[in-house]
Enzyme design. Structure first.
Site, PDB file in Angstrom:
ATOM      1  N   GLU A 214       0.858  -1.184   0.000  1.00  0.00           N
ATOM      2  CA  GLU A 214       0.000   0.000   0.000  1.00  0.00           C
ATOM      3  C   GLU A 214       0.899   1.241   0.000  1.00  0.00           C
ATOM      4  O   GLU A 214       1.891   1.246   0.723  1.00  0.00           O
ATOM      5  CB  GLU A 214      -0.921   0.057   1.234  1.00  0.00           C
ATOM      6  CG  GLU A 214      -1.981   1.153   1.079  1.00  0.00           C
ATOM      7  CD  GLU A 214      -2.966   1.247   2.257  1.00  0.00           C
ATOM      8  OE1 GLU A 214      -2.724   0.651   3.303  1.00  0.00           O
ATOM      9  OE2 GLU A 214      -3.974   1.933   2.095  1.00  0.00           O
TER      10      GLU A 214
ATOM     11  N   GLY B 200       2.929   2.064  11.241  1.00  0.00           N
ATOM     12  CA  GLY B 200       2.651   1.311  12.458  1.00  0.00           C
ATOM     13  C   GLY B 200       2.291  -0.130  12.161  1.00  0.00           C
ATOM     14  O   GLY B 200       2.780  -1.056  12.802  1.00  0.00           O
ATOM     15  N   ALA B 201       1.427  -0.317  11.168  1.00  0.00           N
ATOM     16  CA  ALA B 201       0.987  -1.658  10.798  1.00  0.00           C
ATOM     17  C   ALA B 201       0.297  -1.600   9.434  1.00  0.00           C
ATOM     18  O   ALA B 201      -0.042  -0.514   8.969  1.00  0.00           O
ATOM     19  CB  ALA B 201       0.010  -2.197  11.829  1.00  0.00           C
ATOM     20  N   MET B 202       0.105  -2.769   8.835  1.00  0.00           N
ATOM     21  CA  MET B 202      -0.498  -2.820   7.493  1.00  0.00           C
ATOM     22  C   MET B 202      -1.410  -4.032   7.391  1.00  0.00           C
ATOM     23  O   MET B 202      -1.006  -5.154   7.687  1.00  0.00           O
ATOM     24  CB  MET B 202       0.625  -2.880   6.441  1.00  0.00           C
ATOM     25  CG  MET B 202       0.130  -3.045   5.027  1.00  0.00           C
ATOM     26  SD  MET B 202      -0.842  -1.600   4.482  1.00  0.00           S
ATOM     27  CE  MET B 202      -1.997  -2.402   3.372  1.00  0.00           C
TER      28      MET B 202
ATOM     29  N   HIS C  87      -7.495  -2.284  14.953  1.00  0.00           N
ATOM     30  CA  HIS C  87      -7.540  -1.435  13.761  1.00  0.00           C
ATOM     31  C   HIS C  87      -7.347  -2.275  12.490  1.00  0.00           C
ATOM     32  O   HIS C  87      -8.172  -2.253  11.586  1.00  0.00           O
ATOM     33  CB  HIS C  87      -6.434  -0.376  13.888  1.00  0.00           C
ATOM     34  CG  HIS C  87      -6.333   0.559  12.736  1.00  0.00           C
ATOM     35  ND1 HIS C  87      -6.807   1.840  12.776  1.00  0.00           N
ATOM     36  CD2 HIS C  87      -5.805   0.404  11.496  1.00  0.00           C
ATOM     37  CE1 HIS C  87      -6.585   2.440  11.614  1.00  0.00           C
ATOM     38  NE2 HIS C  87      -5.963   1.577  10.817  1.00  0.00           N
ATOM     39  N   GLU C  88      -6.268  -3.041  12.464  1.00  0.00           N
ATOM     40  CA  GLU C  88      -5.962  -3.790  11.240  1.00  0.00           C
ATOM     41  C   GLU C  88      -6.981  -4.900  10.993  1.00  0.00           C
ATOM     42  O   GLU C  88      -7.313  -5.203   9.847  1.00  0.00           O
ATOM     43  CB  GLU C  88      -4.539  -4.367  11.298  1.00  0.00           C
ATOM     44  CG  GLU C  88      -3.433  -3.327  11.541  1.00  0.00           C
ATOM     45  CD  GLU C  88      -3.474  -2.132  10.611  1.00  0.00           C
ATOM     46  OE1 GLU C  88      -4.001  -2.242   9.489  1.00  0.00           O
ATOM     47  OE2 GLU C  88      -2.972  -1.056  11.021  1.00  0.00           O
TER      48      GLU C  88
ATOM     49  N   HIS D 218      -9.996  -3.644   9.226  1.00  0.00           N
ATOM     50  CA  HIS D 218      -9.753  -3.478   7.778  1.00  0.00           C
ATOM     51  C   HIS D 218      -9.978  -4.786   7.008  1.00  0.00           C
ATOM     52  O   HIS D 218     -10.168  -4.749   5.802  1.00  0.00           O
ATOM     53  CB  HIS D 218      -8.302  -3.071   7.518  1.00  0.00           C
ATOM     54  CG  HIS D 218      -8.005  -1.614   7.699  1.00  0.00           C
ATOM     55  ND1 HIS D 218      -8.812  -0.609   7.232  1.00  0.00           N
ATOM     56  CD2 HIS D 218      -6.937  -0.992   8.263  1.00  0.00           C
ATOM     57  CE1 HIS D 218      -8.257   0.572   7.517  1.00  0.00           C
ATOM     58  NE2 HIS D 218      -7.116   0.363   8.148  1.00  0.00           N
TER      59      HIS D 218
ATOM     60  N   GLU E 162      -9.539   4.497   6.691  1.00  0.00           N
ATOM     61  CA  GLU E 162      -8.770   4.820   7.890  1.00  0.00           C
ATOM     62  C   GLU E 162      -9.629   5.455   8.978  1.00  0.00           C
ATOM     63  O   GLU E 162      -9.448   5.172  10.158  1.00  0.00           O
ATOM     64  CB  GLU E 162      -7.573   5.701   7.533  1.00  0.00           C
ATOM     65  CG  GLU E 162      -6.589   5.026   6.561  1.00  0.00           C
ATOM     66  CD  GLU E 162      -6.106   3.647   7.037  1.00  0.00           C
ATOM     67  OE1 GLU E 162      -6.258   3.325   8.226  1.00  0.00           O
ATOM     68  OE2 GLU E 162      -5.593   2.870   6.198  1.00  0.00           O
TER      69      GLU E 162
HETATM   70  N1  BES Z   1      -3.390   0.972   5.901  1.00  0.00           N
HETATM   71  C1  BES Z   1      -2.707   1.680   6.931  1.00  0.00           C
HETATM   72  C2  BES Z   1      -1.251   1.918   6.626  1.00  0.00           C
HETATM   73  C3  BES Z   1      -0.987   2.643   5.332  1.00  0.00           C
HETATM   74  C4  BES Z   1      -1.808   3.667   4.901  1.00  0.00           C
HETATM   75  C5  BES Z   1       0.093   2.281   4.571  1.00  0.00           C
HETATM   76  C6  BES Z   1      -1.542   4.312   3.699  1.00  0.00           C
HETATM   77  C7  BES Z   1       0.358   2.933   3.378  1.00  0.00           C
HETATM   78  C8  BES Z   1      -0.458   3.952   2.945  1.00  0.00           C
HETATM   79  C9  BES Z   1      -2.843   0.954   8.279  1.00  0.00           C
HETATM   80  O1  BES Z   1      -4.084   0.354   8.448  1.00  0.00           O
HETATM   81  C10 BES Z   1      -2.736   1.978   9.348  1.00  0.00           C
HETATM   82  O2  BES Z   1      -3.605   2.807   9.456  1.00  0.00           O
HETATM   83  N2  BES Z   1      -1.674   1.953  10.123  1.00  0.00           N
HETATM   84  C11 BES Z   1      -1.447   2.933  11.169  1.00  0.00           C
HETATM   85  C12 BES Z   1      -1.536   2.299  12.521  1.00  0.00           C
HETATM   86  C13 BES Z   1      -2.877   2.524  13.101  1.00  0.00           C
HETATM   87  C14 BES Z   1      -3.138   1.653  14.291  1.00  0.00           C
HETATM   88  C15 BES Z   1      -3.125   3.956  13.480  1.00  0.00           C
HETATM   89  C16 BES Z   1      -0.059   3.471  10.976  1.00  0.00           C
HETATM   90  O3  BES Z   1       0.710   2.834  10.308  1.00  0.00           O
HETATM   91  O4  BES Z   1       0.218   4.538  11.518  1.00  0.00           O
HETATM   92 ZN    ZN Z   2      -5.602   1.701   8.844  1.00  0.00          ZN
END
Ligand code: BES
Ligand code: ZN
Length: 834
Positions: free
Chosen positions: A124, A258-260, A294-295, A298, A317
């Site tokens: 992503e 943070g995570a994907m 969160h993940e 999704h 998001e």
């Molecule tokens: N899908 C996102 C990460 C992302 C968004 C990667 C856009 C590349 C482009 C993921 O679900 C996410 O929101 N991660 C957050 C952590 C969350 C618990 C707030 C992050 O990575 O900050």
């Molecule tokens: Zn997210």
């Protein structure tokens, strides 16, 4: 603005991909063959995405085709005989593995005295094209068959379970089951030496938590338990089963965000998934639960039903940012997760959304490269999540859930936009959801409602300079007073209001209330005994009103002085923030800073006396979390005995990992505050290097960057670009702490300007690129710094990923400088009279 890219799906609709990849980790290369079928809507050419790939051969329906690589990562395949209709395309290609943390990249870790590697993917938003040619757009959903050839004796994970695995001449060939219809950005794989723990959901879905061999097995338990329960919870809440046979959660040592949420193979930063009972704090576990929640959300919202195009990424998001709290609150009402939400995300949203020039939640995206520029977390997550929460209150919990279930049922395996969701909620609730929500998501900013003795009036709320605004919002008032309308649509209504009236009960609506001074005093004195959320909200709104200049910062002093009895940890978050607001007035003045330190002591004495240093058996999590905040305030206030006790505890423990995790951060801070020599400084750095726990590392960095020794601070700055000490994923934290420390502010700001080439080379194109400009703006407060910020960043506005953050940064510092100028005398005088 960037030009619009063409949508390749308009000319070719993929149906199925068969991807075989051979990964040569040691050589840092990979090669592969992708075979895909689909239908072409035009003659002669098919265009797909490919980036930084060497294309070796192309056939269409078994005939060799020619190809050319153009702008916007487009690879055009040509065969003059080609007519529209179904085709099979085969492309042979190769590529290289780099450290960029997107596409296919290595993660480094130390184990058994050796440096080892995992290989992982991050696709992503548009990085699948860096690993194989494909139509790399969210709407181009297809099924995938993936086969990986790798080195042997490792674990190989994909989105789906392994179908077949065999070893051939020192090569491990892993073939995965066919995936359901999905978008390319959600594809993933991870390979390397890992260990896991497994459990199953009620329905028998296999859930695994994985980490490198450097992590203790116990550190996987917390996330595993929570992931299983949350998967069960969402199945019930969303009314649709988790769509895949398994779900892996993997902690990666190097990870840009943070995570994907890759479908069935969720990847995390270590700190966001692992909680070793020996080193984890209550807070760090709550954080893990939040990220897992969160993940996992999704997996339905985003993966099963996906946005048509990136302009609706906010919907993914915002939704996840709100929903993640629901299973947590249901399983652990005692955590007070909604209080945390109010004191973190909502607060960030209210602060950011008040600056002129901020983006609306939904913003046009012409090219996925622009995603970086619109990824203002305070807005896309914080405000967007808050608006989803407001919507839930507006339609009611039952209709909210029913509307969501209808949405999943109707659109599973397909693509949507925000309006599709609004329409489902509108059908169920019979309320004008689409009209209501679009007034909030398409426009920047939010209102303040002024409460007079006989009127209510709404006005856009601004911090800093702004043009006049006559925007009106439909505001769900949630008032204690039945005489007030449920939704305020007008600019002003005439109505008699008594002093016990409060607005926005529950804090769900995205607005703030400006009570008169009398009214505020009355509320502050009467709500001590009621819900702490009310206090949190009231205090937070007051702090915002000082930022905007509606009320004086000096009024924070008596407000703080009378808050020492407060015992709720989240409310203390706001009190700390209020204290932080005052710091900018005393930054360069020892005498007045001493007054502020005295206030910090006064403020925290009562709770510190109540809590002491050591936790009691069976005490509340609230008290466990509050204790270090009180000690931190005592340290800030330079209570000598607390500084000495920190040093003593550090020395008694002998090493960082055996300290009480809850106190580790403050003990280290106190130890550093007591003054450390070079040996002690190096000892902490060595522990930072040798610890496998990201939480421990964070505490060490937090303490070291609070040093009062300029040479040590310089040394820390010089280490930021040294990969063997600071992982690129963590470098911005080091910088942020250093630019916030009064004694290293100028040094850090100079460092940033001198090292901008490194910042650009390391983070350019990533959504974290703008962090440096953003956090610098949060730390600068003098006219000279403002001038320097403008001078340095203005030329960088040529970069689309930085324009907005720079403009907002300038507004933010300008507002702060003006505020300090106009209120300094008053604030300093009030502090002196303590
Ligand atoms: N899908 C996102 C990460 C992302 C968004 C990667 C856009 C590349 C482009 C993921 O679900 C996410 O929101 N991660 C957050 C952590 C969350 C618990 C707030 C992050 O990575 O900050
Ligand atoms: Zn997210």
């Amino acid at each position: 603005m960037m030009q619009t890219v063409s949508r390749l799906i308009r000319n070719f609709i993929p149906v199925h991909y068969d991807l075989s990849l051979t990964i040569e980790r040691v050589n840092r290369t990979f090669s592969g063959v992708v075979t895909f079928t689909g239908s072409s809507l035009q003659d002669a050419t098919i265009t797909v995405h490919a980036k930084d790939l060497k294309i070796e051969t192309v056939t269409i329906d078994g005939h060799t085709a020619s190809f050319s690589q153009g702008d916007d990562d487009e690879l055009t395949l040509t065969r003059s005989e080609l007519v529209r209709g179904e085709h099979i395309v085969v492309i042979g290609f190769s590529g290289t593995i780099t450290d960029q943390m997107h596409g296919l990249y290595p993660c480094y870790f130390d184990h058994d005295g050796a440096t080892k590697e995992l290989l992982a993917t991050q696709f992503e938003s548009h990085h699948a094209r860096e690993v194989f040619p494909c139509i790399d757009e969210p709407e181009a959903k297809a099924t995938f068959d993936v086969t990986l050839s790798t080195e042997t004796n490792i674990t190989v994970l994909g989105n789906m379970p392994v179908k077949r695995q065999r070893e051939e001449d020192d090569v491990l060939v892993t073939q995965f089951e066919t995936s359901p219809r999905m978008s390319s950005y959600l594809l993933a794989f991870v390979c390397g030496e890992m260990h896991k723990k497994t459990a199953t959901t009620k329905r028998g879905v296999e859930v695994n938590v994985w980490a490198t061999m450097a992590q203790p097995p116990e550190s996987l338990d917390f996330a595993l338990d929570f992931a299983v329960k949350t998967t069960d919870y969402y199945e019930e809440y969303f009314g649709v089963e988790y769509p895949l046979p398994k779900c892996d959660h993997v902690a990666l040592p190097d990870f840009t965000s943070g995570a994907m949420e890759n479908w069935g193979l969720i990847t995390y930063r270590e700190i966001a998934l692992l909680a070793d009972p020996a080193t984890a704090t209550v807070d760090s576990k709550h954080y893990v639960a939040m990220v897992v929640g969160h993940e996992l959300s999704h997996q339905w919202f985003g993966n099963l039903v996906t946005m048509k195009w990136w302009d609706n990424l906010w919907l993914n998001e915002s939704f996840a940012n709100f929903i993640e709290n629901i299973p947590i609150h249901s399983m652990h009402p005692d955590w007070g997760i909604w209080m945390d939400y109010a004191s973190t995300w909502s607060l960030m949203a209210l602060r950011r959304d008040a600056i002129e020039g901020v983006q609306p939640v939904q913003t046009t995206v012409n090219h996925p490269d622009e995603i970086g520029s619109l990824f203002d977390g305070a807005i896309v997550y914080g405000k967007g999540g808050r608006l989803i929460g407001m919507l839930r209150q507006y339609v009611g919990e039952d209709d909210f859930k029913a509307g969501l279930q209808q949405y999943f049922e109707k659109f599973q395996y397909q693509n949507t936009s925000g309006d599709d969701l609004w329409d489902c909620l509108e059908t169920v609730s019979k309320k004008p959801v689409r009209e209501f929500m679009n007034k909030w998501v398409l426009r920047p900013g939010y209102p303040v409602v002024h409460v007079g003795e006989n009127y209510l009036e709404q006005e856009q709320f601004f911090i800093g300079e702004h043009a006049p605004s006559d925007v009106l919002w439909p505001i769900p008032l949630a008032a204690t007073n039945d005489a007030l309308p449920s939704v305020l649509e007008e600019k002003r209504i005439d109505v008699v209001i008594d002093k016990s009236t409060r607005l926005n009960i529950g804090n769900w609506s995205h607005f703030i209330t400006h009570y008169s001074d009398d009214h505020f005093e009355h509320l502050l004195n009467t709500i001590q005994t009621t819900d702490p959320l009310d206090r949190l909200q009231l205090l937070n709104e007051r702090v915002l009103l000082t930022r905007s200049g509606h009320v004086s910062n000096s009024s924070l002093v008596p407000m703080l002085k009378q808050s020492g009895d407060e015992s709720n940890e989240s409310v203390w978050g706001i009190l700390n923030l209020a204290l932080g607001e005052l710091r900018k007035f005393v930054e360069f003045d020892d005498e007045h800073r001493a007054h502020l330190k005295r206030l910090a002591l006064l403020l925290s004495d009562t709770q510190f006396a109540r809590l002491g240093w050591d936790g009691r058996d069976g005490e509340s999590e609230n008290d466990t979390k509050l204790r270090p905040s009180m000690i931190a305030l005592q340290l800030y206030g330079e209570n000598e005995s607390v500084v000495r006790e920190s040093r003593r505890r550090y020395q008694d423990a002998g090493d960082v990992e055996s300290l009480d995790p809850e106190l580790r951060g403050v003990i280290l801070t106190g130890h550093v505050k007591a003054g450390i020599d070079d040996t002690q400084f190096n000892e902490l750095l060595a522990m930072h290097k040798s610890s496998a726990s990201a939480t421990v590392q964070e505490d060490i960095i937090g303490a070291l960057t609070g040093s009062e020794d300029t040479e040590q601070l310089k040394k820390l700055l010089s280490l930021i670009t040294n990969k063997s000490v600071v992982r690129p994923q963590d470098a911005s934290h080091w910088y942020i702490y250093l630019v916030r420390n009064r004694l290293s502010k100028t040094l850090a700001w100079d460092w940033l300007r001198n090292n901008w080439d490194w910042v650009e080379a390391t983070y350019g194109g990533d959504k974290s690129y703008d962090d440096f400009a953003r956090y610098t703006a949060g730390a600068l407060s003098t006219q000279q710094q403002l001038d320097e910020y403008v001078e340095f960043f203005t030329p960088l506005k040529r970069e689309p990923g930085l324009v907005r953050v720079i403009e907002l940064g300038i507004s933010e510092i300008t507002a702060r400088v003006a505020l300090v100028e106009s209120q300094k005398q008053d604030v300093l005088a009030t502090l002196a009279k303590l």
